[in-house]
Every structure is written in C-alpha cells, then in structure tokens.
Motif scaffolding. Structure first.
Motif, short mmCIF file in Angstrom:
data_model
loop_
_atom_site.label_atom_id
_atom_site.label_comp_id
_atom_site.label_asym_id
_atom_site.label_seq_id
_atom_site.Cartn_x
_atom_site.Cartn_y
_atom_site.Cartn_z
N LEU A 83 0.82 -1.21 0.00
CA LEU A 83 0.00 0.00 0.00
C LEU A 83 0.86 1.26 0.00
CD1 LEU A 83 -2.79 -1.03 2.53
CD2 LEU A 83 -3.08 -0.64 0.08
N GLU A 84 1.96 1.22 0.73
CA GLU A 84 2.84 2.38 0.76
C GLU A 84 3.45 2.66 -0.62
OE1 GLU A 84 7.08 2.81 2.60
OE2 GLU A 84 5.61 3.30 4.16
N ILE A 85 3.84 1.59 -1.31
CA ILE A 85 4.40 1.77 -2.65
C ILE A 85 3.36 2.33 -3.60
CG2 ILE A 85 5.34 0.53 -4.64
CD1 ILE A 85 6.63 -1.40 -2.67
N VAL A 86 2.15 1.79 -3.54
CA VAL A 86 1.07 2.27 -4.42
C VAL A 86 0.78 3.74 -4.16
CG1 VAL A 86 -1.38 2.04 -4.95
CG2 VAL A 86 0.02 -0.01 -4.71
N ARG A 87 0.77 4.13 -2.89
CA ARG A 87 0.45 5.52 -2.55
C ARG A 87 1.59 6.46 -2.93
NH1 ARG A 87 1.84 8.69 1.47
NH2 ARG A 87 2.81 6.96 2.60
N TYR A 92 -2.12 4.26 -7.86
CA TYR A 92 -3.56 4.09 -7.70
C TYR A 92 -4.38 4.82 -8.74
CZ TYR A 92 -2.80 8.65 -5.52
OH TYR A 92 -2.43 9.95 -5.28
N ARG A 93 -3.72 5.71 -9.51
CA ARG A 93 -4.48 6.65 -10.35
C ARG A 93 -5.17 5.98 -11.54
NH1 ARG A 93 0.89 7.18 -11.61
NH2 ARG A 93 1.43 7.29 -13.84
N GLY A 94 -4.76 4.75 -11.91
CA GLY A 94 -5.43 4.03 -12.98
C GLY A 94 -5.40 4.79 -14.30
N ASP A 95 -6.56 5.24 -14.77
CA ASP A 95 -6.63 5.97 -16.04
C ASP A 95 -6.21 7.43 -15.88
OD1 ASP A 95 -8.71 6.94 -14.58
OD2 ASP A 95 -10.27 6.53 -16.07
N GLY A 96 -5.78 7.78 -14.70
CA GLY A 96 -5.33 9.15 -14.45
C GLY A 96 -6.28 9.97 -13.62
N THR A 99 -8.69 8.47 -7.51
CA THR A 99 -8.04 8.97 -6.30
C THR A 99 -7.62 7.81 -5.41
OG1 THR A 99 -10.10 9.11 -5.03
CG2 THR A 99 -9.49 11.03 -6.39
N TRP A 100 -6.85 8.12 -4.38
CA TRP A 100 -6.40 7.11 -3.42
C TRP A 100 -7.57 6.47 -2.69
CZ3 TRP A 100 -2.98 3.83 -1.85
CH2 TRP A 100 -2.82 3.47 -0.52
N VAL A 101 -8.53 7.28 -2.30
CA VAL A 101 -9.71 6.76 -1.60
C VAL A 101 -10.51 5.84 -2.52
CG1 VAL A 101 -11.88 7.38 -0.48
CG2 VAL A 101 -9.84 8.76 -0.08
N GLN A 102 -10.68 6.23 -3.77
CA GLN A 102 -11.40 5.39 -4.73
C GLN A 102 -10.67 4.08 -4.97
OE1 GLN A 102 -11.60 8.17 -7.98
NE2 GLN A 102 -13.64 8.92 -7.40
N TYR A 103 -9.35 4.14 -5.01
CA TYR A 103 -8.55 2.92 -5.19
C TYR A 103 -8.77 1.95 -4.02
CZ TYR A 103 -4.44 -0.06 -4.77
OH TYR A 103 -3.60 -1.13 -4.59
N LEU A 104 -8.73 2.47 -2.78
CA LEU A 104 -8.92 1.61 -1.62
C LEU A 104 -10.31 0.97 -1.64
CD1 LEU A 104 -7.34 3.82 1.20
CD2 LEU A 104 -6.35 1.79 0.12
N ALA A 105 -11.31 1.76 -2.01
CA ALA A 105 -12.68 1.23 -2.04
C ALA A 105 -12.84 0.17 -3.10
CB ALA A 105 -13.67 2.37 -2.26
N ALA A 106 -12.20 0.36 -4.25
CA ALA A 106 -12.39 -0.56 -5.38
C ALA A 106 -11.52 -1.80 -5.28
CB ALA A 106 -12.10 0.18 -6.69
N GLU A 107 -10.28 -1.65 -4.84
CA GLU A 107 -9.32 -2.74 -4.89
C GLU A 107 -9.13 -3.46 -3.56
OE1 GLU A 107 -8.14 -3.71 -7.65
OE2 GLU A 107 -8.64 -2.01 -8.95
N MET A 111 -11.56 -0.61 2.07
CA MET A 111 -10.63 -0.24 3.14
C MET A 111 -10.63 1.28 3.33
SD MET A 111 -6.49 -0.85 3.38
CE MET A 111 -6.64 -2.63 3.41
N THR A 112 -10.66 1.71 4.57
CA THR A 112 -10.64 3.14 4.86
C THR A 112 -9.21 3.68 4.82
OG1 THR A 112 -10.44 2.83 7.25
CG2 THR A 112 -12.67 2.87 6.31
N GLU A 113 -9.10 5.00 4.71
CA GLU A 113 -7.77 5.62 4.74
C GLU A 113 -7.09 5.36 6.08
OE1 GLU A 113 -7.14 9.57 2.47
OE2 GLU A 113 -9.20 9.69 3.24
N ARG A 114 -7.86 5.34 7.14
CA ARG A 114 -7.29 5.09 8.46
C ARG A 114 -6.69 3.70 8.55
NH1 ARG A 114 -10.65 5.45 14.20
NH2 ARG A 114 -8.91 4.91 15.57
N GLU A 115 -7.40 2.70 8.03
CA GLU A 115 -6.89 1.33 8.05
C GLU A 115 -5.63 1.23 7.20
OE1 GLU A 115 -10.98 -1.29 8.55
OE2 GLU A 115 -10.42 -0.54 6.57
#
Length: 309
Positions: A83-87, A92-96, A99-107, A111-115
């Motif tokens: 997760l640290e490397i991805v961030r 996480y940006r995918g097609d550009g 967002t980071w929050v969208q990536y966590l929710a989808a992948e 997962m929350t930002e806090r987790e």
C-alpha cells in the motif's frame, strides 16, 4: 513455456530458477488449496484417538498450521508495504483520474484511509521483528511496540521485543499485548524528563530495568503453619458449552436490537454496511459447521404405557 510445450513448473520457494539464486534461503511460500487438501485432513478425531503426546504425523500437521499462521502474519505487513508503494508512487491513479480513496474502495474491499495508514505505519516494525525473531509476530504485539519504536528505532524495538518474548517463553508465561503496552508506557514515562538528545537511550535503558510482568493470576502462597484442611468434595463440572450457547443467544438478541436501531442505520455508510454483512455471514458459516460432541452411550428412554380405558 518449456520447449516441449508443457506449462512451467509451479513456483516453489524460489524467486528464480537461475543457478546464482540456488544459494538463497527463502521462507516457505503461501500454501495452495491443493497443498492443504493433501497435507491437512479435515476429519475430526475423538478423545480416544487424541490421547497422549503428539505422534510424528500430528507434529507435522501442527507445524503445517503454524507455517500457515506465519504466512498470514507476514502477508499482513507485506500488504502495508504494498500500500505504501502504491500511494507514494501514485500507482492508484489508474486511467489518471482515480483517487487514493477510490482505489482503496475498489481494490481493497472498501478499506478506509485510516486502516491503510495503520498498515503502512506498522509494516517497518513488523518486518524488523520478523528479521530479528525469525518469524512474524502477532499484529497486536507489533502494534503495542509502535510507541517504543517511535522513541528509539525499529531495530531497537525489534531487538528488545525478542528478548522480552524469549524471557516469557523461558518462564512458560504467555506474553500478552497489554503487558507489552504497560512496559512501553513505563519506559517512555520514565524518560520523559530527559533531554531530547538523550531520550532515546534513556527509554532503552529504562526498558531493560523493568522486570518482566508476572503471570496475571499467580499461585496463592501457602501459610507455613496452616492446619491441613481437607478440600471440599469436588462438584461435577457443568457443561461449558451451555454457557457458550447462552452467550451466543444473548449476542443474537443484541444483534436484533442493533438492526432495529434506525438512527444508527441512517449514520452507517453503504461500505460499512457491506463490510458488516460480510462479517456476519462469516460468523454464520462458522456456526453452521459446528458439531457438538456427546457421549456415545445413548440413554434409554422410559416410556410409560397409558392405562387402557
């Protein structure tokens, strides 16, 4: 693909098939389902079968389970590292536009930002502990050592944790996370008044001065001149399963009440609701597989014949 057209061999504990990699000693890789099916039977054993010391086969089965636990614990800190490397590299940006929050929710299953932040904070210490101990530690132990690592270093925290753990193991006392937390708190508080440049060393010194906590329930000491009193007759122990089932029934009642709380439902997000739903289904699957053992002797049923009219 090999020259004969067959599929390549399954990856088994080596990062490369090149000759120069043969000298590397790598940890066991995570198990496959086929591996589990071949090595760990699912059949339960009776009390008569599971009697006395473990057999060589049982010791190997236990070792397999422990290796699986180690793999799961190592995978936890590896997730934090990933997760640290991805961030940090913004992978996480995918097609550009993602967002980071969208990536966590989808992948990562919502997962929350806090987790995600917690996993990223814990992985360096967890890896340092694994390198020092030779196997990964429980996540609760790593989390309890975080403040100590912040006050010293990950390497210092890992070394001191391993020494504490071995001390407990030699005394055949279970080391719990709350005991680590208490020890960390004492070490940090004692060095709080030290100058900033001396605080790191002071914390480590104070840690070594604190004696290992005693077992939570020490054995009562006998009075030297106490008169011998015969112990009362032992009562037949009740069925512990009855209390456990009663607790489950009370939990179900609390669950029903919680589900009827409209105020809480209005504050609950869709992602949180889905997460809770999955947890409940998991509990349901576990309970559905429970088999209650009983004595093989079946009590005879007494049937009284009704009087003829």
């Amino acid at each position: 693909m090999e020259a004969n057209g067959s599929t390549p061999a399954t990856f088994e504990g080596s990062a490369s098939t090149a000759p120069q990699a043969s000298a590397l000693h790598l940890r066991d890789q995570p198990f496959t389902l086929a591996h589990w099916a071949a090595t760990l039977p699912e059949r339960d054993v009776t009390a008569e079968e599971a009697n006395g010391p473990l057999s060589p086969q049982e010791r190997e089965e236990l070792a397999e389970c422990h290796r699986a636990i180690d793999n799961a614990r190592a995978a936890q800190w590896m997730l934090g590292r990933a997760l640290e490397i991805v961030r940090r590299r913004r992978l996480y940006r995918g097609d550009g536009t993602r967002t980071w929050v969208q990536y966590l929710a989808a992948e990562h299953d919502g997962m929350t930002e806090r987790e995600a932040r917690r996993l990223q904070e814990e992985w360096p210490l967890a890896k340092a502990v694994q390198d020092e101990l030779g196997k990964p530690a429980p996540a609760s132990h790593v989390r309890a050592m975080l403040d100590y690592a912040d006050s010293t270093s990950n390497e210092q925290a890992a070394s001191d944790y391993v020494l504490l753990r071995k001390a407990f193991e030699s005394g055949q006392v279970r080391l719990a996370a709350h005991q680590i937390t208490a020890r960390v708190t004492k070490a940090i508080e004692a060095a709080a008044e030290e100058a900033p440049q001396d605080r790191r060393e002071a914390v480590a010194i104070r840690w070594r001065e604190i004696h290992a906590p005693q077992p939570s329930i020490p054995a009562p000491a006998k009075a030297p001149d106490a008169a011998h009193v015969a112990p009362p007759p032992a009562k037949e122990a009740g069925d512990p399963l009855v209390e456990a089932v009663n607790a489950v029934e009370r939990a179900l009642e609390r669950l029903d009440n919680a589900l009827m709380d409209e105020g809480a439902a209005s504050r609950r997000s869709a992602i949180d609701a889905e997460h809770m739903q999955k947890r409940l289904r998991k509990v349901g699957r576990i309970l559905a597989k429970v088999t209650v053992p009983a004595d093989d002797v079946i009590d005879a049923e007494i049937v009284e014949e009704e009087p003829r009219s």
